[in-house]
Design a protein around this motif. Structure first.
Motif, PDB file in Angstrom:
ATOM      1  N   THR A 170       1.084  -1.168   0.252  1.00 34.90           N
ATOM      2  CA  THR A 170      -0.091  -0.042   0.238  1.00 34.90           C
ATOM      3  C   THR A 170       0.745   1.431  -0.179  1.00 34.90           C
ATOM      4  OG1 THR A 170      -1.279  -1.434   1.472  1.00 34.90           O
ATOM      5  CG2 THR A 170      -2.368   1.723   0.859  1.00 34.90           C
ATOM      6  N   THR A 198      -6.223  -8.422   3.831  1.00 40.09           N
ATOM      7  CA  THR A 198      -6.338  -6.970   2.860  1.00 40.09           C
ATOM      8  C   THR A 198      -6.603  -5.758   3.636  1.00 40.09           C
ATOM      9  OG1 THR A 198      -6.418  -9.143   1.088  1.00 40.09           O
ATOM     10  CG2 THR A 198      -6.272  -6.403   0.904  1.00 40.09           C
ATOM     11  N   TYR A 245      -5.819   7.038  -1.943  1.00 44.00           N
ATOM     12  CA  TYR A 245      -5.845   6.013  -0.569  1.00 44.00           C
ATOM     13  C   TYR A 245      -7.339   5.616  -1.730  1.00 44.00           C
ATOM     14  CZ  TYR A 245      -3.121   9.005   1.591  1.00 44.00           C
ATOM     15  OH  TYR A 245      -2.226  10.040   1.971  1.00 44.00           O
ATOM     16  N   VAL A 263      -5.382  -2.634  -4.117  1.00 46.88           N
ATOM     17  CA  VAL A 263      -4.827  -4.064  -3.015  1.00 46.88           C
ATOM     18  C   VAL A 263      -5.660  -5.007  -3.478  1.00 46.88           C
ATOM     19  CG1 VAL A 263      -4.169  -3.927  -1.377  1.00 46.88           C
ATOM     20  CG2 VAL A 263      -3.004  -2.553  -2.121  1.00 46.88           C
ATOM     21  N   VAL A 292      -5.680   3.309  -4.473  1.00 46.01           N
ATOM     22  CA  VAL A 292      -4.739   2.385  -4.320  1.00 46.01           C
ATOM     23  C   VAL A 292      -5.785   1.448  -3.686  1.00 46.01           C
ATOM     24  CG1 VAL A 292      -2.716   2.446  -2.720  1.00 46.01           C
ATOM     25  CG2 VAL A 292      -2.942   3.578  -4.021  1.00 46.01           C
ATOM     26  N   SER A 293      -6.582   1.448  -3.129  1.00 48.37           N
ATOM     27  CA  SER A 293      -7.221   0.139  -1.851  1.00 48.37           C
ATOM     28  C   SER A 293      -7.958  -0.345  -3.127  1.00 48.37           C
ATOM     29  CB  SER A 293      -8.203   1.326  -1.242  1.00 48.37           C
ATOM     30  OG  SER A 293      -7.697   2.140  -0.184  1.00 48.37           O
ATOM     31  N   VAL A 297      -2.423   2.768   4.243  1.00 50.43           N
ATOM     32  CA  VAL A 297      -2.567   3.726   3.955  1.00 50.43           C
ATOM     33  C   VAL A 297      -2.434   5.186   5.806  1.00 50.43           C
ATOM     34  CG1 VAL A 297      -4.766   5.625   4.012  1.00 50.43           C
ATOM     35  CG2 VAL A 297      -4.888   3.068   3.031  1.00 50.43           C
ATOM     36  N   LEU A 351      -4.633  -2.462   4.751  1.00 47.68           N
ATOM     37  CA  LEU A 351      -4.767  -1.414   4.483  1.00 47.68           C
ATOM     38  C   LEU A 351      -4.752  -0.820   5.065  1.00 47.68           C
ATOM     39  CD1 LEU A 351      -7.682  -2.114   0.769  1.00 47.68           C
ATOM     40  CD2 LEU A 351      -5.206  -0.699   1.283  1.00 47.68           C
TER      41      LEU A 351
END
Lengths: 843, 114
Positions: free
Chosen positions: A483, A777, A810, A817, A813-814, A785, A781
């Motif tokens: 992350t 996951t 974010y 991921v 990216v979340s 984060v 995160l």
């Protein structure tokens, strides 16, 4: 051989005795001798396999304490050999991380950490004289000599000023070579001597015999072809000429130190009554700091408000690069961390599969510490193997880095020094040992606590709570690391996109600039005429004064303006452009109001909208009058244009006013060329056309596209690097999630079988696996984060047009991921769904 | 199969040491019998599996071996625990005492009967 045979015979005798004793016992219990013999053989078991085992043992050396280490390593090696895929994966992932780290560190080492190649180099400083607040030079002749003779912080002081943009001729070479005007002491401070001829003496300097010149080594080699008859030649610059008396020695050739690579050195004698500012090159006393030097300067000049700029020889370059470099190093460190977490997890998974083997070792008499030591040894072997591999890769990677940094115009002059030196190798090996211990510690501790009995029992549930917890923790660490990497690379890629998208205020496509040179043999008019003859050239505009700095060296000429009829505020400084009337058209600057002036109209001025608003408020500025200091006088506003980003893509808008050209300085003109077609071809054509009026023009011709490419080079390089790191991180993370999930599924086959037998559908099973992965996951995160936010705040100043607090980053990216997590877990979850309850329960 | 033998071999090394400690010098057959007795036939071992353990222990210096004559006048190799073996046994017992299950019970039985 003989000993062997004796041993064999003795063993045979011993075993036979044993058998006979057994037989006797059975006979004693009343069994017939033949039957007793049979039973004895039965109880004893296989004679031959016993003999075999004993023979095998003889070949094995006795574990003395000295040899114990070797055994541990041998066992570890064996264990790794038995699981080649596991070992290769762990080592491969680590090798990627360590390679990234090693190569990055080799660059950091060369650029930031290597000491200066000259004696006491780190004590040498340059001191700027200019006080930006008071707008004047603070160091005059008086101050200089005070410092020179009585400074308590400096033990050597020289005047040192480098002039740029002045045309010089030596032999048949004419160009704008930088010229250092310096006092003799500068050579001592920089620790250089003459390789050819001599330096001027302090006596000559004192007598005022200053018509001599010393040439820089590289300049002599490259521009003058290293000709030996250079001594006695004449350097002509401006209206003076200087006799060459020496060339600096080859030992002075350090291109990364700008001061040392000056081509031409002329004596600069400082008179006591000299007014105005001068630059200083000095060596600090060994126990003094730069702030002490600044303090002394403040008190000496009687300017307590002034903050003198005291910089080391490489500070500028290091300052500019250090944050980028540490960032890259940090990112590669994250890759190593990721590799570690991954390796730890794989080893944990494997040690669960190996639980029986480990318990076996324990029951063979191995202590918990011994078992743990074995696993740490495995980890060390793996990481050392990974390092060996990584160092091989690094040989190539460092070469690549040196090539990239030397050829890309990143402005890193130490690039040729990038190498796999001892320090870099040591760093790699130390990090390998640390990572090896680090990632095997938890698996080792866990393994040493295996309760022997449960593990030995067949079919006992082989997941123990502690390990499951650790495994989840590692997976969360991996996800969090990925992350962070992704957030960082996202931020830099987004910054790059925004920088490239910046509106300069100038239409840079199909724009070519020909930078100022005084060596035009034919003069500006000749150059203009030739330019116009090049096919594809639409128009050429001249500008003197301020320039768009992207197109060559930034020259900043300002003027002080005020409104004549409505003095709303004190006069202020704006950039002073001196341009031909077609400049706006050529540069693609559209008028907001009014238009450009007609040739010959008296004292016209074009303002940018910010200046216009500041001078005249919201009223119509056209026809209003502006007083300016340069060109001195009152000017009539004829037009208003938008502000342009003259200093660079990432710089603030600069206020500017445009005046007709200064005819006296036409030689300095920047020529802006508007073309119809592709600029690269036309630029080449222009270079060719200008060759007769001044050789070597090529370096002074820039296309708009090229300028942007160059200006964004560092950014693009970095965004590229971060993207690669991010991508590798994602791959490692995905591999980690896949490996852990599939090993969990394998271990829980029985459990899954039971649940299916009890009526769970394959779909439910698959969903459950996916859900557990998504939960982990999510946890990753949740950790990653905030860390990413905290980390990216540290380099917020490197970002452009985006802040570390940008939610969309974010969110994006979340999403990535989670998607990666699901994809990585898809295969194991499908395998879980296909578990056959009957098969799994029978197993 | 070989795995299982290994297990008992490993556990055996401890049993052998303990037996030798409790009974003094003993030949292979005696050790095997003693182990079977002590475990109340919970353990049934192939006597042959003792020998690799014995050889290993000799190599490690935990026990030493001399040729002697058995009760019924047979030439047999007698094993005796050494000081190093004693130390190793003490250390191992301490650890094994912390574990539960067969081993612990075995040691406990041994302790109470000797």
């Amino acid at each position: 051989m003989f000993v062997r045979r004796t041993e064999d015979r003795e063993l045979a005798e011993e075993l036979e005795a044993h058998l006979e004793m057994l037989q006797d016992e059975y006979v004693r219990r009343g069994i017939a001798p033949a039957e007793a013999r049979r039973r004895a053989r039965l109880t004893f078991g296989s004679l031959s396999s016993t003999t075999e085992s004993v023979r095998d043992l003889r070949g094995v050396p006795v574990p003395t304490p000295l040899r114990a280490m070797g055994f541990v390593l041998r066992d570890a090696y064996g264990a790794l050999r038995r699981a080649p895929w596991h070992s290769a994966t762990v080592a491969g992932v680590l090798a990627v991380g360590i390679t990234a780290g090693t190569v990055t560190f080799s660059v950091v080492d060369a650029v930031l950490l290597r000491p200066l190649p000259i004696r006491d180099g780190d004590r040498i400083v340059t001191i700027g004289s200019f006080d930006a607040q008071a707008r004047k030079g603070r160091i005059n002749g008086e101050v200089f000599w005070q410092l020179h003779d009585h400074s308590s912080t400096l033990d050597a002081v020289a005047s040192f000023m480098t002039m740029h943009g002045q045309s010089s001729t030596i032999g048949d070479v004419t160009d704008e070579f930088p010229i250092a005007h310096t006092s003799r002491d500068a050579f001592n401070i920089l620790d250089v001597s003459a390789g050819l001829g001599r330096l001027w003496t302090p006596e000559e300097e004192a007598r005022g015999e200053t018509d001599v010149a010393v040439l820089g080594y590289r300049f002599w080699q490259r521009d003058l072809g290293g000709r030996p008859d250079v001594l006695g030649m004449t350097v002509r610059t401006g209206d003076r000429s200087f006799r060459v008396i020496g060339v600096l020695s080859a030992a002075s050739d350090h291109p990364e130190i700008r001061a040392l690579s000056t081509p031409i050195w002329l004596p600069g004698v400082v008179r006591r009554d000299q007014t105005g500012g001068m630059g200083i090159l000095a060596r600090m006393r060994s126990d003094r700091t730069r702030s002490m030097v600044a303090d002394e300067l403040r008190s000496l000049t009687g300017a307590p408000e002034w903050t003198p700029v005291v910089t080391g020889l490489l500070d500028e370059e290091r300052d500019r690069l250090s944050r980028w470099m540490w960032l890259a190093l940090g990112a590669s460190g994250l890759l190593v961390l990721l590799g570690c977490a991954n390796a730890a997890n794989l080893m944990l998974s494997r040690s669960i599969r190996r639980a029986r083997e480990l318990a076996l070792r324990a029951s063979l008499g191995a202590s918990g510490r011994r078992v743990a030591g074995g696993i740490v040894a495995e980890g060390l072997l793996l990481s050392l193997a990974a390092t060996a591999f990584a160092l091989l890769l690094s040989v190539w990677g460092v070469d690549l880095a040196r090539h990239v940094f030397s050829t890309l115009p990143l402005g890193i002059s130490q690039a040729p020094g990038i190498a796999l030196n001892g320090r870099v190798m040591a760093a790699a090996v130390v990090s390998a040992i640390l990572t090896g211990v680090f990632f095997s510690l938890v698996p080792a501790l866990q393994a040493s606590r295996v309760p022997v009995v449960t593990s030995l029992k067949d079919g006992a549930p082989s997941t123990s709570g502690g390990r499951g917890r650790w495994r989840r923790a590692f997976l969360v660490t991996e996800v969090a690391t990925v992350t962070v990497l992704l957030v960082v690379s996202w931020l830099f890629v987004a910054s790059l996109v925004r920088v490239v998208g910046v509106d300069l205020g100038v239409d840079r496509s199909r724009l070519i600039s020909v930078a100022p040179r005084m060596s035009y043999r034919g003069g500006v008019d000749e150059v203009l005429a030739r330019l116009h003859r090049v096919p594809g050239v639409v128009d050429v505009a001249e500008s003197t004064g301020a320039m768009i700095s992207l197109f060559g060296s930034g020259v900043w000429v300002t003027t002080n303006v005020s409104s004549l009829d409505a003095p709303v505020e004190p006069p202020f400084d704006v950039l002073q452009y001196r341009v031909t009337p077609n400049y706006f058209d050529v540069a693609g600057i559209a008028f907001l109001r009014g238009s450009t002036w007609m040739d010959g109209s008296p004292n016209p001025v074009v303002l940018d909208d910010v200046v216009a608003r500041r001078l005249f408020g919201e009223g119509d500025p056209i026809g209003r009058q502006v007083r300016a200091t340069r060109p001195d006088g009152v000017h009539k506003v004829v037009g208003v244009v938008p502000s342009i980003r003259a200093k660079g893509l990432e710089q603030d808008l600069q206020m500017a006013a445009y005046f007709p050209p200064d005819q006296r300085r036409r030689g300095f003109s920047t020529l802006l060329v508007r073309t119809t077609g592709p600029t690269d071809a036309i630029a080449a054509h222009i270079a060719e056309t200008l060759e007769p009026v001044g050789p070597g023009h090529k370096n002074y011709i820039h296309t708009g596209d090229e300028v942007i490419r160059r200006a964004t080079m560092m950014r693009r390089f970095n965004a590229g690097l971060m993207s690669v790191f991010g991508l590798v991180g994602v791959l490692i993370g995905a591999a980690g999630i896949y490996a852990v999930t599939s090993s969990v599924v394998t271990q829980q086959t029985n459990e899954i079988g039971v649940r299916m037998a009890l009526g769970a559908s394959p779909r439910q099973i698959a969903q459950q696996v996916l859900t557990s992965v998504l939960t982990l996951t999510g946890a990753g995160l949740a950790v990653g984060v905030p860390v990413a936010w905290w980390v990216s705040r540290g380099f917020g100043s490197l970002l452009f047009g985006i802040t570390p607090a940008d939610i969309s980053v974010y969110a994006g990216v979340s999403g990535i991921v989670c998607a990666v997590g699901v994809i990585a877990a898809l295969l194991p979850s499908r395998r879980a769904a296909r578990v056959d309850p009957i098969v799994s329960l029978r197993a | 199969m070989s795995e299982k033998t290994d297990v008992w071999q490993g556990t055996l090394s401890l049993m052998v040491l303990k037996t030798l400690q409790a009974m003094g010098p003993q030949h292979g057959y005696g050790i095997a019998q003693r182990i079977e007795q002590t475990s109340d036939d919970l353990l049934s071992i192939n006597h042959g599996t003792l020998y690799p353990v014995l050889v290993r222990l000799v190599q490690e210096g935990a026990i030493d071996a001399t040729w002697g004559v058995s009760e019924n006048n047979r030439r047999a190799k007698f094993y005796r625990i050494t000081r190093r073996g004693q130390k190793r046994l003490d250390a191992a017992l301490q650890e094994w005492n912390q574990t539960t299950g067969i081993i612990a019970r075995f040691v406990a039985l041994k302790g109470s009967s000797s």
